[in-house]
Design an enzyme around this catalytic site. Sequence first.
Site, PDB file in Angstrom:
ATOM      1  N   SER A 178      45.361  -9.553  12.476  1.00 20.66           N
ATOM      2  CA  SER A 178      44.810  -8.170  12.186  1.00 20.66           C
ATOM      3  C   SER A 178      46.372  -7.357  12.019  1.00 20.66           C
ATOM      4  O   SER A 178      46.855  -7.611  11.013  1.00 20.66           O
ATOM      5  CB  SER A 178      44.245  -7.449  13.362  1.00 20.66           C
ATOM      6  OG  SER A 178      43.276  -6.373  13.064  1.00 20.66           O
TER       7      SER A 178
ATOM      8  N   HIS B  36      35.896 -10.594  13.207  1.00 17.91           N
ATOM      9  CA  HIS B  36      37.221  -9.820  13.533  1.00 17.91           C
ATOM     10  C   HIS B  36      37.677  -9.753  15.133  1.00 17.91           C
ATOM     11  O   HIS B  36      36.600  -9.311  15.556  1.00 17.91           O
ATOM     12  CB  HIS B  36      37.223  -8.447  12.848  1.00 17.91           C
ATOM     13  CG  HIS B  36      38.821  -8.048  13.031  1.00 17.91           C
ATOM     14  ND1 HIS B  36      39.523  -8.241  11.819  1.00 17.91           N
ATOM     15  CD2 HIS B  36      39.520  -7.323  13.572  1.00 17.91           C
ATOM     16  CE1 HIS B  36      40.975  -7.601  12.115  1.00 17.91           C
ATOM     17  NE2 HIS B  36      40.661  -7.119  13.205  1.00 17.91           N
TER      18      HIS B  36
ATOM     19  N   ASP C 250      33.921  -9.406   8.724  1.00 21.73           N
ATOM     20  CA  ASP C 250      35.287  -8.740   8.711  1.00 21.73           C
ATOM     21  C   ASP C 250      35.252  -7.964   7.559  1.00 21.73           C
ATOM     22  O   ASP C 250      35.235  -8.465   6.480  1.00 21.73           O
ATOM     23  CB  ASP C 250      36.470  -9.599   8.973  1.00 21.73           C
ATOM     24  CG  ASP C 250      37.835  -8.931   9.162  1.00 21.73           C
ATOM     25  OD1 ASP C 250      37.772  -7.823   9.341  1.00 21.73           O
ATOM     26  OD2 ASP C 250      38.582  -9.913   9.093  1.00 21.73           O
TER      27      ASP C 250
END
Length: 409
Positions: free
Chosen positions: A194, A380, A350
């Site tokens: 991320s 995610h 995501d």
Amino acid sequence: MGAKLPDVGRRTTTLLFIVGIVIAWYVYVPVPNDFEEPWKLRLVETTGRTIRHLAVLGEALGLGDSVKIARKLFDIVQQNFLPFGANITMNDTTIDGVTVRIYRPITMETDQLPAIVFLHGGGWTIGGVRMHHDITKTLSSRLGAVVISVDYRLAPENIFPAAVDDCLAVTKWVLRHGLQLKINTQRVAIMGDSAGGNMAAAISQILTEEKFSPPLKFQVLVYPSLQAIDLRLPSYQLDVAAMPAGRTVMALFTSFYIKGYMDENFMEEMENGSLVPHDDETAIYFSYVDPASLPQEFLPVDFKRHQPTDVNLTEWNSVKHILLNNKFSPLLKHDLRGLPPAYIVTVKFDVLTDEAILYSQRLHKADVPAILKYYRHGFHGCFNLHEIPGFRVSREIMEDFLLYAAEHL
């Protein structure tokens, strides 16, 4: 007295029934039909949502800033679920003034261990070495590698480029002085998920620009955030309620990171696509995030690219030096030649899926070896959940990467 007991029992039963309905209502969130292990996701999402609610409540009660309260609550949750590997040591220290946690295999006597510099996710705002302990200890134990997990400065207290500067300083130190940690500096990779993937990509570019030696062995980008000029890409349309990071969350984290506070007007402009003008200056950057470049399976038939009609140029001029900077938006760098090989993980559920795909395409065009792994049942944040609660897709992502790293590190 005895005659009233049945009434008490009925009231208790009714109360428990109502409490059960409320709990079920709170825990239940819609999950796509093709999602594996939906109740595990609901529990994870409920935990995160509860922490957010408690943080907001704590701030309202004058207990402190909601972001700091949320960090503390996440930390408490993580402390109760930190299984430790039997064959590794763990040491909290500093490198070049930056706090790090170093994992090292006990059984490895050689001075030539490979290493991974790991950058945690959390929107540059939350998270830390404890939150990603399951990942980093597994990498060290299974790969026989030193893992340097970077506890970089967080926003909103420390705005861009504080976090990436911390991570860059640690990476350079490891490459230059890794022998002090019994590391083979020719076998050092960088990895992040991320926001950590964002910085891993940026640092790979910076070191390449500087012709830094020795170079990184490879870069690992796990569902990375790579740009913030277009939050209207097709994957952003899949804003599923159970997804940990949606469009609003990404706008919030960006506001924290580049402004140092929650700017609701800025966030709204990011979300509705009225922040960045489509003009001669930005045309080249928008070409890098062109949905038409996506494989057909990722481009909905009825998708139409958003065209802003009312852009706040004052706001745009105040932030464009950051949003167009590859140190913040690696996908927007013009020249990608010479970068270290990339291993990119992206998942179906995501909002960031498209930019990872677009980046892998641009790397291929620049003759950079790039492997793109797409997981149809992934979401995610799932990489951090391979042990607790143990999603199947999380374990699959970990095992696939371990095979790659065993061969390439």
